[in-house]
Structure formats: C-alpha cells, structure tokens
Design an enzyme around this catalytic site. Structure first.
Site, PDB file in Angstrom:
ATOM      1  N   ASP A 275       3.000   1.708   4.408  1.00  0.00           N
ATOM      2  CA  ASP A 275       3.268   1.392   3.002  1.00  0.00           C
ATOM      3  C   ASP A 275       3.868   2.603   2.260  1.00  0.00           C
ATOM      4  O   ASP A 275       4.057   2.564   1.051  1.00  0.00           O
ATOM      5  CB  ASP A 275       1.975   0.915   2.328  1.00  0.00           C
ATOM      6  CG  ASP A 275       2.238  -0.038   1.168  1.00  0.00           C
ATOM      7  OD1 ASP A 275       3.343  -0.592   1.097  1.00  0.00           O
ATOM      8  OD2 ASP A 275       1.322  -0.205   0.336  1.00  0.00           O
TER       9      ASP A 275
ATOM     10  N   LYS B  21      -7.787  -6.122   0.910  1.00  0.00           N
ATOM     11  CA  LYS B  21      -6.983  -6.998   1.771  1.00  0.00           C
ATOM     12  C   LYS B  21      -7.844  -7.583   2.894  1.00  0.00           C
ATOM     13  O   LYS B  21      -8.891  -7.034   3.229  1.00  0.00           O
ATOM     14  CB  LYS B  21      -5.846  -6.177   2.411  1.00  0.00           C
ATOM     15  CG  LYS B  21      -4.728  -5.800   1.476  1.00  0.00           C
ATOM     16  CD  LYS B  21      -3.644  -5.042   2.245  1.00  0.00           C
ATOM     17  CE  LYS B  21      -2.512  -4.607   1.323  1.00  0.00           C
ATOM     18  NZ  LYS B  21      -1.762  -5.727   0.729  1.00  0.00           N
TER      19      LYS B  21
ATOM     20  N   LYS C 146       8.193   4.700  -2.898  1.00  0.00           N
ATOM     21  CA  LYS C 146       6.772   4.376  -2.911  1.00  0.00           C
ATOM     22  C   LYS C 146       6.133   5.013  -1.680  1.00  0.00           C
ATOM     23  O   LYS C 146       6.517   4.728  -0.549  1.00  0.00           O
ATOM     24  CB  LYS C 146       6.562   2.856  -2.868  1.00  0.00           C
ATOM     25  CG  LYS C 146       5.106   2.431  -2.569  1.00  0.00           C
ATOM     26  CD  LYS C 146       4.925   0.912  -2.574  1.00  0.00           C
ATOM     27  CE  LYS C 146       3.509   0.512  -2.100  1.00  0.00           C
ATOM     28  NZ  LYS C 146       3.314  -0.965  -2.069  1.00  0.00           N
TER      29      LYS C 146
ATOM     30  N   ARG D   3       3.664  -0.656  -7.737  1.00  0.00           N
ATOM     31  CA  ARG D   3       4.358  -0.607  -9.035  1.00  0.00           C
ATOM     32  C   ARG D   3       3.686   0.386  -9.978  1.00  0.00           C
ATOM     33  O   ARG D   3       4.346   0.990 -10.824  1.00  0.00           O
ATOM     34  CB  ARG D   3       4.418  -2.017  -9.634  1.00  0.00           C
ATOM     35  CG  ARG D   3       3.069  -2.628  -9.889  1.00  0.00           C
ATOM     36  CD  ARG D   3       3.122  -4.149 -10.046  1.00  0.00           C
ATOM     37  NE  ARG D   3       3.271  -4.834  -8.763  1.00  0.00           N
ATOM     38  CZ  ARG D   3       3.327  -6.155  -8.623  1.00  0.00           C
ATOM     39  NH1 ARG D   3       3.282  -6.943  -9.672  1.00  0.00           N
ATOM     40  NH2 ARG D   3       3.457  -6.704  -7.429  1.00  0.00           N
TER      41      ARG D   3
ATOM     42  N   GLU E  23      -0.493  -2.110  -6.293  1.00  0.00           N
ATOM     43  CA  GLU E  23      -0.595  -0.686  -6.623  1.00  0.00           C
ATOM     44  C   GLU E  23       0.743   0.042  -6.578  1.00  0.00           C
ATOM     45  O   GLU E  23       0.920   1.052  -7.247  1.00  0.00           O
ATOM     46  CB  GLU E  23      -1.593  -0.002  -5.676  1.00  0.00           C
ATOM     47  CG  GLU E  23      -1.030   0.482  -4.333  1.00  0.00           C
ATOM     48  CD  GLU E  23      -0.496  -0.636  -3.453  1.00  0.00           C
ATOM     49  OE1 GLU E  23      -0.878  -1.803  -3.667  1.00  0.00           O
ATOM     50  OE2 GLU E  23       0.314  -0.350  -2.551  1.00  0.00           O
TER      51      GLU E  23
ATOM     52  N   ASP F 173      -2.697   1.426   2.290  1.00  0.00           N
ATOM     53  CA  ASP F 173      -2.984   0.451   1.240  1.00  0.00           C
ATOM     54  C   ASP F 173      -4.040  -0.542   1.723  1.00  0.00           C
ATOM     55  O   ASP F 173      -3.722  -1.512   2.405  1.00  0.00           O
ATOM     56  CB  ASP F 173      -1.689  -0.285   0.859  1.00  0.00           C
ATOM     57  CG  ASP F 173      -1.913  -1.329  -0.235  1.00  0.00           C
ATOM     58  OD1 ASP F 173      -2.990  -1.299  -0.868  1.00  0.00           O
ATOM     59  OD2 ASP F 173      -1.003  -2.156  -0.450  1.00  0.00           O
TER      60      ASP F 173
HETATM   61  N1  BES Z   1       2.041  -3.006   0.241  1.00  0.00           N
HETATM   62  C1  BES Z   1       1.878  -4.330  -0.221  1.00  0.00           C
HETATM   63  C2  BES Z   1       3.069  -5.223   0.097  1.00  0.00           C
HETATM   64  C3  BES Z   1       3.293  -5.482   1.556  1.00  0.00           C
HETATM   65  C4  BES Z   1       2.734  -6.570   2.171  1.00  0.00           C
HETATM   66  C5  BES Z   1       4.105  -4.654   2.291  1.00  0.00           C
HETATM   67  C6  BES Z   1       2.958  -6.820   3.517  1.00  0.00           C
HETATM   68  C7  BES Z   1       4.334  -4.894   3.630  1.00  0.00           C
HETATM   69  C8  BES Z   1       3.765  -5.976   4.241  1.00  0.00           C
HETATM   70  C9  BES Z   1       1.675  -4.321  -1.745  1.00  0.00           C
HETATM   71  O1  BES Z   1       1.017  -3.218  -2.246  1.00  0.00           O
HETATM   72  C10 BES Z   1       0.832  -5.507  -2.071  1.00  0.00           C
HETATM   73  O2  BES Z   1      -0.295  -5.519  -1.673  1.00  0.00           O
HETATM   74  N2  BES Z   1       1.409  -6.459  -2.791  1.00  0.00           N
HETATM   75  C11 BES Z   1       0.720  -7.637  -3.158  1.00  0.00           C
HETATM   76  C12 BES Z   1       1.001  -7.900  -4.616  1.00  0.00           C
HETATM   77  C13 BES Z   1       0.154  -8.968  -5.202  1.00  0.00           C
HETATM   78  C14 BES Z   1      -1.281  -8.515  -5.279  1.00  0.00           C
HETATM   79  C15 BES Z   1       0.686  -9.301  -6.588  1.00  0.00           C
HETATM   80  C16 BES Z   1       1.216  -8.761  -2.279  1.00  0.00           C
HETATM   81  O3  BES Z   1       2.408  -8.799  -1.959  1.00  0.00           O
HETATM   82  O4  BES Z   1       0.419  -9.585  -1.872  1.00  0.00           O
HETATM   83 ZN    ZN Z   2       1.214  -1.478  -1.160  1.00  0.00          ZN
HETATM   84 MN    MN Z   3      -1.085  -3.448  -2.196  1.00  0.00          MN
END
Ligand code: BES
Ligand code: ZN
Ligand code: MN
Length: 505
Positions: A293, A282, A270, A356, A354, A275
């Site tokens: 990310d 966020k 990935k 996935r 995103e 992000d």
């Molecule tokens: N890149 C993030 C996951 C992440 C969070 C990595 C903190 C490192 C530190 C990912 O893209 C994300 O935002 N995931 C969401 C998914 C949710 C919206 C289903 C998450 O984990 O909150």
């Molecule tokens: Zn992400």
């Molecule tokens: Mn994300």
C-alpha cells in the site's frame, strides 16, 4: 545484466537470438499458409553456415514471425552454435518502444536458462528500438529472491549477459543509457514494493530512499513527527497514531532544469507501509497484500532516481507521505474529527479510508512550499478501482484536461495505460459531514471517484492536478509481459515519458 552493443555479424558459437519480421500479409504461398518470413543478411549468413537449419526449421515449425512468438532450434549444424532462437517481430512498421520491450521480455523468458546470448536485431529499424529490446530483456530479468534460502540454484534464471547486434550499435548504446536509468528506477520501485512491512516501514522506507537517491544527486529531506505536528498535519498524523512506527514525510528534489528557480513539477505518493484498516479492520484474507500500500511512494522514489540517473533537464519534487495504519489503544476511532494542515476538518468515519488522509496533508504542504506548476499524485487508493478496471488500466482523475490528456498519452506510449473517470459536484456532495467540513468516505457507490473528490478539496484553484489510482496495477500475482509475478513497477516509465514529452527541452 551486462548489456553490450555490437555491429551485425553472424556468430560462430553460443546462443543466437534472431528477431524475425512477419511476412507481409496477402502474399500467402497458399490460401492456408502464410509465406515464411525472409531472413535478414546476418541471419541468412548464419543459416548458410548451419547448412540451412534455420530456414528448414521455419518451414517445418510454420514460424511466421508473428509478434512475440518463439521458435527454438536446438543444436543446429555441427559447429559451436548451441542454439538458435527465433522471435517474431510482427509487422516492423508498427514496432514502437513498448512493443520492442515486450519482445525483449519474450527473449528473456525463452533464454533465461543460458548465461549469455547474442541478439541479432537486424530488422527492428531505428537504433532506439534495439535499445528498447535490450531494456525489455533486463526488465523481465528482475526477481525478488533475497529471502529464498533454499531455492534450487538450477531453478533460477542464469542469463547475465547480452550482446546486442544492430545496424547502428553506437546510437543504440546511447539510447540504452537513458533506458537503463529508467530500468534502475523501476528496480528500486519493485524492491521497495516487494519488501515486507517488517522491513519497510516509514522510517526504513525513508532511509533506504534517501541512501539510494542521495547517491544520484537528489536532495532528500525527511520530516519527522515533530516537524509534521508543527506543520499541522493532523490528518496524516491521525492515521499513524496507532502504530509503533513513527510517521514521516520524504521530500526529494531534483533540480536539473535550465532555470533552477523555475516552479517544479510535483509528484506525491501514498506511502502506507502497511494498511490493516486500523480500527475499521480489514478481513484477514489477502491482508498481506497491504504491504504494497506504499506503492505510490515507491513509484515516486523510483521515478526520482530515473530522472537523476539520466540527468533530466527538469525541476521535479517528489514527496511521500509515510505511515503505518494499525489498530491499537492509541489508534484513531471511527467518528474522530481531525484538522488537516489546510485547516479543513475531517470526520474519520472509516479508518480504512486512510490513504486520502495521508495525501491531503502532503498535497497542502507541497503547494504551500513549492508552488508547483502541476501535481501528479499516485496512490493505491481504492479497491473500487480494481472492480472497475482490473489490472489493465490505472484510474485517472484530474481537474485539468490538458494534464489528463498528456498523462494518458504518455501511458499509452509506454504501455502503462490510464483511463479517465469523471468528477463533479454530484460526487463531491457525498462527502458532506454532519459535524465537520467533510467526512473521509462517500456512499457505497463510485468509491474511486468520491476518493478523488476528497483529494481535490485540498488542491488550490488553478493548480493543474491529476490523481492516479494505481491499486490494480502495481502488484500482479500472475506476472505481466514485463514483470515476474509480484511488483510490476508500473508508473515509473509512465511518469518518465510524461516528463520527457512535456517538461524537458
Ligand atoms: N489500500 C486500500 C485500497 C486497496 C484495496 C488497495 C485493495 C489495493 C488493493 C485503501 O486504503 C482502502 O482500504 N480503501 C477502502 C476505502 C473505503 C473504506 C471507502 C476500500 O477501497 O475498500
Ligand atoms: Zn490503504
Ligand atoms: Mn485502507
């Protein structure tokens, strides 16, 4: 770091680091005090030349040789030895590569103010372990300081040369060559992960990776947006459509196997270079972390370099899905439906899920084009994996027990641990959409598993696949035993070990 290997001989000047095994348990001199550890021949000779300063310091400092413990002896004797540093090996019988690297890292931390040191590794056993100690010194020496223009020179580590003495220096030197290749890959990963998102974005990531990998004989292609559109990568392109940076996919091939036509192992990363969450924006606090990310992609590139540098006898393809996830007038909206390269449609309920969406198209592509014998993907995919495992393990998800077990075993060996999670239909159900084949988020619970279930929908039947959720382990604010605060490079040693143990020779 300049690393050289030499025969054992007591030094007469400079800084000497002596690795000292722990005194065997149960031979305590008194009920409360453990017996002092015995010095090897070379250390004993040095001790003698210093008038017994080392053995005196061991007794006075109650140094027992406990693993990674340090005892400093300043200006011993009256000659040109400026400092002796004792480092505890613990029980030599339980020494392995990972432990030896941690001991090396402890040596670096204790001697970083010196410019050159001699390591006396008389009691570490196998020559490969001496090489691992040296590799640990080097691993811990990494710093990302190119943007610090005002740092006090004296505050910076100065150690740039180590001379490693051991029983079989030639063998140790040979073993070190392989480890140095892996370290180079780790440093490349750390560089990519540490760079801010105004420097490393999809195109600059791909260019930098290409420049580094091509030098080592890896074939690199970069698929641009036009190519991705032609392939039908609607899910990946949807993520990048709100960004001023063009998305791309990096394809790196190392064909070192005996049979050049044999199906490769596939690594998929990935590479979300930043992000923001997109329209599902966020919170601002901590958002800066989302520059890393793209760590999954960084690990894939670092591993490819490691394999190429040590001329690994294996066919591996490494693919990175590179995008930037931004909110914008052109960005995709929550509720948009995209068509993935597999033909499956996805309702994008949350634009922050995103990773996935990027991975699913690259997974489809890698299977269509390369028919890999197995796939391992790496992604900073979910915050939920950090809630579950913190920084101590990465999450492992797989459709194949053998693959899962060999990966976990490799991780255990190198000290980059994996913990396997369950998967199943009861989790997969959560992805049901009212209007498309699936939605890109599950319910509020088991978020790391539903993310893995989403990816599995793009894996063809009978293709062994594992997904590593590395969100908790690739960046560490406090630093780790082998890394300064920041990028850890987690994953390169794990994948390298996995390949050595299962795909080579
Ligand atoms: N890149 C993030 C996951 C992440 C969070 C990595 C903190 C490192 C530190 C990912 O893209 C994300 O935002 N995931 C969401 C998914 C949710 C919206 C289903 C998450 O984990 O909150
Ligand atoms: Zn992400
Ligand atoms: Mn994300």
């Amino acid at each position: 770091m300049k690393v050289s290997f030499a025969k054992l001989s007591a030094p007469t000047q400079g800084v000497a680091v002596i690795a000292v095994p722990e005194a065997p348990k149960g031979k305590a001199a008194t009920p409360v005090k453990t017996a002092p550890p015995a010095l090897g021949k070379t250390a004993a000779a040095l001790d003698k030349s210093l008038g017994g300063a080392i053995s005196r310091a061991i007794r006075a400092g109650e140094f027992t040789g406990k693993r990674e413990k340090i005892l400093q002896i300043w200006a011993p004797g009256s000659g040109r030895i400026t400092r002796v540093v004792l480092v505890g090996l613990g029980d030599p019988k339980t020494l392995d590569g990972a432990v030896a690297e941690r001991i090396g890292a402890a040596i670096f931390a204790a001697t970083e103010r010196e410019t050159a040191v001699t390591l006396i590794l008389e009691d570490v056993g196998a020559a490969t372990l001496a090489a691992h100690v040296a590799a640990g010194v080097v691993l811990k020496s990494y710093r990302f300081d190119k943007y610090r223009t005002k740092e006090d020179k004296d505050a910076k580590p100065k150690l740039t040369a180590i001379s490693v003495q051991s029983v079989s220096p030639v063998e140790a030197g040979k073993a070190y060559t392989g480890l140095a290749a892996v370290n180079a890959g780790i440093f490349l990963t750390r560089d990519l992960v540490s760079e801010p998102a105004n420097v490393i974005f999809p195109d600059s990531f791909a260019q930098r990776a290409k420049a580094a990998l091509a030098k080592d004989g890896v074939q690199v292609e970069i698929l641009n947006e036009a190519a991705l559109r032609k392939l039908g990568m609607g899910a990946l392109l949807g993520v990048g459509q709100g960004s001023a940076q063009k998305s791309c996919v990096l394809v790196a091939r190392w064909n070192g196997g005996k049979d050049k036509a044999a199906a490769p192992l596939a690594l998929v990363g990935k590479g979300v270079c930043f992000d923001t969450g997109g329209i599902s924006l966020k919170q601002p606090g901590g958002m800066w972390d989302m520059k890393w990310d793209m760590a999954g992609a960084g690990v894939v590139v670092g591993t490819m370099q490691a394999l190429a540098r040590r001329k690994a006898k294996v066919n591996v393809v490494g693919l990175c899905g590179l995008v930037e996830n931004m909110p914008d007038a052109k960005a995709q909206r929550p509720g948009d439906v995209v068509t993935s390269m597999s033909g499956q449609t996805i309702e994008v309920q949350n634009t922050d899920a995103e990773g996935r969406l990027v991975l699913c198209d690259v997974l489809t592509y890698v299977q269509q084009r390369f028919k890999p014998r197995a796939i391992v993907d790496l992604a900073t995919l979910t915050g939920a994996i950090i809630a579950a495992l913190s920084e101590h393990y990465a999450g492992l998800f797989s459709n194949n027990d053998d693959l899962a077990e060999t990966l976990a075993a490799a991780g255990k060996k190198v000290g980059e641990r994996l913990w396997r999670f369950p998967m199943g239909e009861e989790y997969d159900r959560e992805l049901k959409s009212l209007i498309a084949d699936m939605k890109n988020i599950g319910g509020p619970r088991a978020g790391s598993i539903t993310a893995a279930q989403f990816l599995q929908r793009f894996i063809n039947k009978d293709v062994p696949w594992a997904h590593l959720d590395i969100a908790g382990v690739v960046w560490n604010e406090k630093g780790t035993p082998l890394a300064a605060p920041g990028a850890t490079g987690y994953g390169v040693r794990l994948l390298n070990r996995f390949i050595v143990d299962n795909y080579e020779g």
